[in-house]
Design a protein around this motif. Structure first.
Motif, PDB file in Angstrom:
ATOM      1  N   PRO A   1      36.444  60.272  36.270  1.00  0.00           N
ATOM      2  CA  PRO A   1      37.328  61.427  36.115  1.00  0.00           C
ATOM      3  C   PRO A   1      37.161  62.506  37.170  1.00  0.00           C
ATOM      4  CG  PRO A   1      35.526  61.544  34.543  1.00  0.00           C
ATOM      5  CD  PRO A   1      35.429  60.197  35.197  1.00  0.00           C
ATOM      6  N   ASN A   2      36.190  62.364  38.065  1.00  0.00           N
ATOM      7  CA  ASN A   2      35.978  63.353  39.119  1.00  0.00           C
ATOM      8  C   ASN A   2      36.239  62.779  40.515  1.00  0.00           C
ATOM      9  OD1 ASN A   2      35.108  65.306  37.189  1.00  0.00           O
ATOM     10  ND2 ASN A   2      33.156  64.220  37.092  1.00  0.00           N
ATOM     11  N   ASP A   3      36.799  61.588  40.571  1.00  0.00           N
ATOM     12  CA  ASP A   3      37.099  60.899  41.823  1.00  0.00           C
ATOM     13  C   ASP A   3      38.559  61.162  42.184  1.00  0.00           C
ATOM     14  OD1 ASP A   3      37.716  59.108  43.860  1.00  0.00           O
ATOM     15  OD2 ASP A   3      36.700  57.404  42.929  1.00  0.00           O
ATOM     16  N   LEU A   4      38.795  62.007  43.208  1.00  0.00           N
ATOM     17  CA  LEU A   4      40.172  62.343  43.588  1.00  0.00           C
ATOM     18  C   LEU A   4      40.973  61.120  43.982  1.00  0.00           C
ATOM     19  CD1 LEU A   4      39.752  65.599  45.738  1.00  0.00           C
ATOM     20  CD2 LEU A   4      40.042  65.388  43.264  1.00  0.00           C
ATOM     21  N   PHE A   5      40.320  60.155  44.619  1.00  0.00           N
ATOM     22  CA  PHE A   5      41.017  58.945  45.075  1.00  0.00           C
ATOM     23  C   PHE A   5      41.578  58.194  43.867  1.00  0.00           C
ATOM     24  CE2 PHE A   5      38.391  60.271  48.480  1.00  0.00           C
ATOM     25  CZ  PHE A   5      38.836  59.696  49.663  1.00  0.00           C
ATOM     26  N   ALA A   6      40.776  58.058  42.812  1.00  0.00           N
ATOM     27  CA  ALA A   6      41.230  57.382  41.599  1.00  0.00           C
ATOM     28  C   ALA A   6      42.249  58.216  40.841  1.00  0.00           C
ATOM     29  CB  ALA A   6      40.032  57.065  40.709  1.00  0.00           C
ATOM     30  N   LEU A   7      42.007  59.518  40.758  1.00  0.00           N
ATOM     31  CA  LEU A   7      42.937  60.382  40.033  1.00  0.00           C
ATOM     32  C   LEU A   7      44.333  60.336  40.641  1.00  0.00           C
ATOM     33  CD1 LEU A   7      40.665  63.510  39.436  1.00  0.00           C
ATOM     34  CD2 LEU A   7      41.523  61.941  37.681  1.00  0.00           C
ATOM     35  N   ALA A   8      44.407  60.351  41.970  1.00  0.00           N
ATOM     36  CA  ALA A   8      45.717  60.322  42.633  1.00  0.00           C
ATOM     37  C   ALA A   8      46.458  59.027  42.321  1.00  0.00           C
ATOM     38  CB  ALA A   8      45.536  60.483  44.140  1.00  0.00           C
ATOM     39  N   GLU A   9      45.726  57.928  42.202  1.00  0.00           N
ATOM     40  CA  GLU A   9      46.350  56.646  41.873  1.00  0.00           C
ATOM     41  C   GLU A   9      46.874  56.630  40.445  1.00  0.00           C
ATOM     42  OE1 GLU A   9      44.020  53.183  42.667  1.00  0.00           O
ATOM     43  OE2 GLU A   9      43.251  53.972  44.551  1.00  0.00           O
ATOM     44  N   ASN A  10      46.226  57.380  39.563  1.00  0.00           N
ATOM     45  CA  ASN A  10      46.541  57.292  38.141  1.00  0.00           C
ATOM     46  C   ASN A  10      47.700  58.183  37.706  1.00  0.00           C
ATOM     47  OD1 ASN A  10      44.450  55.467  37.816  1.00  0.00           O
ATOM     48  ND2 ASN A  10      42.957  57.034  37.235  1.00  0.00           N
ATOM     49  N   VAL A  11      48.126  59.107  38.568  1.00  0.00           N
ATOM     50  CA  VAL A  11      49.246  59.986  38.204  1.00  0.00           C
ATOM     51  C   VAL A  11      50.557  59.258  38.485  1.00  0.00           C
ATOM     52  CG1 VAL A  11      50.376  62.194  38.602  1.00  0.00           C
ATOM     53  CG2 VAL A  11      47.892  62.036  38.728  1.00  0.00           C
ATOM     54  N   ALA A  12      51.399  59.188  37.490  1.00  0.00           N
ATOM     55  CA  ALA A  12      52.697  58.537  37.663  1.00  0.00           C
ATOM     56  C   ALA A  12      53.506  59.274  38.725  1.00  0.00           C
ATOM     57  CB  ALA A  12      53.461  58.526  36.344  1.00  0.00           C
ATOM     58  N   PRO A  13      54.247  58.546  39.559  1.00  0.00           N
ATOM     59  CA  PRO A  13      54.998  59.199  40.646  1.00  0.00           C
ATOM     60  C   PRO A  13      55.869  60.362  40.176  1.00  0.00           C
ATOM     61  CG  PRO A  13      54.998  56.846  40.986  1.00  0.00           C
ATOM     62  CD  PRO A  13      54.332  57.071  39.651  1.00  0.00           C
ATOM     63  N   ALA A  14      56.482  60.246  39.017  1.00  0.00           N
ATOM     64  CA  ALA A  14      57.358  61.315  38.545  1.00  0.00           C
ATOM     65  C   ALA A  14      56.592  62.563  38.136  1.00  0.00           C
ATOM     66  CB  ALA A  14      58.184  60.819  37.359  1.00  0.00           C
ATOM     67  N   ASP A  15      55.277  62.431  37.910  1.00  0.00           N
ATOM     68  CA  ASP A  15      54.469  63.553  37.420  1.00  0.00           C
ATOM     69  C   ASP A  15      53.575  64.163  38.494  1.00  0.00           C
ATOM     70  OD1 ASP A  15      55.509  63.039  34.879  1.00  0.00           O
ATOM     71  OD2 ASP A  15      53.887  61.640  34.405  1.00  0.00           O
ATOM     72  N   ARG A  16      53.651  63.681  39.716  1.00  0.00           N
ATOM     73  CA  ARG A  16      52.719  64.109  40.753  1.00  0.00           C
ATOM     74  C   ARG A  16      52.878  65.582  41.117  1.00  0.00           C
ATOM     75  NH1 ARG A  16      53.763  58.865  44.689  1.00  0.00           N
ATOM     76  NH2 ARG A  16      52.087  57.529  43.839  1.00  0.00           N
ATOM     77  N   PRO A  17      51.794  66.364  41.030  1.00  0.00           N
ATOM     78  CA  PRO A  17      51.855  67.726  41.563  1.00  0.00           C
ATOM     79  C   PRO A  17      52.029  67.697  43.082  1.00  0.00           C
ATOM     80  CG  PRO A  17      49.952  67.421  40.119  1.00  0.00           C
ATOM     81  CD  PRO A  17      50.511  66.062  40.402  1.00  0.00           C
ATOM     82  N   ALA A  18      52.676  68.700  43.620  1.00  0.00           N
ATOM     83  CA  ALA A  18      52.787  68.833  45.075  1.00  0.00           C
ATOM     84  C   ALA A  18      51.425  69.196  45.646  1.00  0.00           C
ATOM     85  CB  ALA A  18      53.811  69.900  45.427  1.00  0.00           C
ATOM     86  N   LEU A  19      51.032  68.535  46.739  1.00  0.00           N
ATOM     87  CA  LEU A  19      49.720  68.762  47.342  1.00  0.00           C
ATOM     88  C   LEU A  19      49.856  69.155  48.802  1.00  0.00           C
ATOM     89  CD1 LEU A  19      47.585  65.728  46.043  1.00  0.00           C
ATOM     90  CD2 LEU A  19      47.751  68.027  45.063  1.00  0.00           C
ATOM     91  N   ARG A  20      49.006  70.098  49.213  1.00  0.00           N
ATOM     92  CA  ARG A  20      48.845  70.444  50.622  1.00  0.00           C
ATOM     93  C   ARG A  20      47.352  70.471  50.909  1.00  0.00           C
ATOM     94  NH1 ARG A  20      50.679  72.752  55.330  1.00  0.00           N
ATOM     95  NH2 ARG A  20      49.189  74.140  56.329  1.00  0.00           N
ATOM     96  N   ILE A  21      46.952  69.875  52.040  1.00  0.00           N
ATOM     97  CA  ILE A  21      45.550  69.782  52.428  1.00  0.00           C
ATOM     98  C   ILE A  21      45.427  70.202  53.881  1.00  0.00           C
ATOM     99  CG2 ILE A  21      43.591  68.206  52.736  1.00  0.00           C
ATOM    100  CD1 ILE A  21      45.167  66.357  50.680  1.00  0.00           C
TER     101      ILE A  21
ATOM    102  N   PHE B   1      33.709  64.330  47.025  1.00  0.00           N
ATOM    103  CA  PHE B   1      32.861  64.573  45.854  1.00  0.00           C
ATOM    104  C   PHE B   1      33.396  63.765  44.685  1.00  0.00           C
ATOM    105  CE2 PHE B   1      31.367  67.056  42.172  1.00  0.00           C
ATOM    106  CZ  PHE B   1      30.035  67.208  42.485  1.00  0.00           C
ATOM    107  N   GLY B   2      32.541  62.966  44.068  1.00  0.00           N
ATOM    108  CA  GLY B   2      32.973  62.123  42.964  1.00  0.00           C
ATOM    109  C   GLY B   2      33.492  60.772  43.397  1.00  0.00           C
ATOM    110  N   HIS B   3      33.710  60.565  44.688  1.00  0.00           N
ATOM    111  CA  HIS B   3      34.196  59.275  45.187  1.00  0.00           C
ATOM    112  C   HIS B   3      33.091  58.495  45.880  1.00  0.00           C
ATOM    113  CE1 HIS B   3      36.956  56.243  46.659  1.00  0.00           C
ATOM    114  NE2 HIS B   3      36.564  56.476  47.897  1.00  0.00           N
TER     115      HIS B   3
END
Length: 252
Positions: free
Chosen positions: A171-191, A143-145
Motif C-alpha cells: 500500500p505504500n508502493d507508488l508504482f503498484a498504486l498507480a497500476e491499481n487505479v482504474a483509468p477513469a478514476d486517475r487523479p491528475a499528476l504532475r512531477i 519509497f515503498g517500492h
C-alpha cells in the motif's frame, strides 16, 4: 486573505496536531483546497518560512492547508502512527467542518516536496475518490517500492518501521498504486525534479513506469538540487497546474 493557525486533537494519531490555513478573500466560498505537505526534516511551518507561497496564492480563490506529517511519509505505519489516514481522511474532514471548503473530490488536491512529494502522490493514488490532483517536487518516489537497505545511517530501521519488511507491491508502493487505479478514476499528476537532486533517478523511474502503463501525467526536469531555491520557484508551476485542475473545473 487570512492566515489561521489550527490546533486540534487528532483521533487517528491520538495526539495534538496543528496546521496553518491560508483562507482567501477573493471569489465565492466554498473554496477548493490545496493540502501542502512538508519534507522529512521539516514541519507544517516550513512552506511559509522558506517560500512566498502565501503571496503566490494571494489573488486566487484557493484555500491552502499546510499539514503536519511528522516523519511518517504520509503512510499508515506498520509500527507507529497512521499519518496516511490522519492527513488523507481526518484532516480534510476537520477542515471542511471548520472552514468554507468544498466537500467534493473536485475541490481537493495535494502537493509537496521530497517526503511530501511522495506523500502527495501516495494520498492521491490511495484515495482517488477524495483527491482530484497531486504535484510532487523532488519526491522520494522510490519509497515503498525499492527494498530498504542496510547501512550505517539511522534511516533504514526508521523506514522499516513504517513500511514493514517487504514493502514492494504493497500500500505504500507508488508504482503498484498507480497500476491499481482504474483509468477513469486517475487523479491528475504532475512531477518535477532538479537534475542535480539526489532523488532524480527514482523520479525518472516512476515517470517511465507511468508512461509504460499509459497513465497521463506531466513530468519535467529543471536545473537545481534538493533546495528551497528550487522549490520556491517551482511551487508556482504547481499552483498553475492545480489551478487548471481545480479552479477552472469547479468555477471557483
Amino acid at each position: 486573505m487570512a492566515l489561521c493557525h489550527l490546533n486540534y486533537f487528532s483521533h487517528v494519531l491520538q495526539k495534538q496536531s496543528a496546521a496553518f490555513i491560508i483562507v482567501p478573500e477573493t471569489g465565492t466560498p466554498p473554496y477548493p483546497v490545496l493540502y501542502l505537505l512538508h519534507g522529512l526534516s521539516d514541519d507544517y511551518t516550513i512552506w511559509l518560512r522558506q517560500t512566498s507561497v502565501e503571496r503566490y496564492v494571494a489573488d486566487l480563490p484557493l484555500m491552502v492547508v499546510l499539514a503536519d506529517g511528522g516523519r511518517g511519509f504520509y503512510c499508515d505505519a506498520e509500527e507507529g502512527f497512521a499519518y496516511g489516514t490522519a492527513i488523507g481522511v481526518e484532516l480534510p474532514e476537520r477542515i471542511e467542518r471548520t472552514f468554507p471548503a468544498m466537500r467534493t473530490r473536485e475541490g481537493r488536491c495535494l502537493a509537496g516536496l521530497s517526503m511530501g512529494g511522495y506523500g502527495a502522490t501516495r494520498l492521491a493514488l490511495t484515495y482517488p475518490d477524495r483527491f482530484a490532483a497531486a504535484v510532487s517536487h523532488s519526491g522520494a518516489m522510490g519509497f515503498g517500492h525499492f527494498p530498504v537497505g542496510h547501512d550505517a545511517r539511522p534511516y533504514p530501521a526508521e523506514f522499516r518501521r513504517i513500511l514493514g519488511p517487504t514493502p514492494t507491491g504493497g500500500p505504500n508502493d507508488l508504482f503498484a498504486l498507480a497500476e491499481n487505479v482504474a483509468p477513469a478514476d486517475r487523479p491528475a499528476l504532475r512531477i518535477d525534479c532538479g537534475v542535480d537532486d539526489f532523488l532524480i533517478e527514482p523520479n525518472r523511474q516512476f515517470h517511465a513506469h507511468l508512461e509504460s502503463i499509459g497513465y497521463p501525467h506531466e513530468y519535467e526536469e529543471f536545473p537545481g538540487a534538493h533546495t528551497w531555491d528550487y522549490w520556491d520557484v517551482h511551487i508556482r508551476e504547481a499552483i498553475a497546474f492545480l489551478r487548471g485542475q481545480l479552479l477552472d473545473k469547479t468555477g471557483a
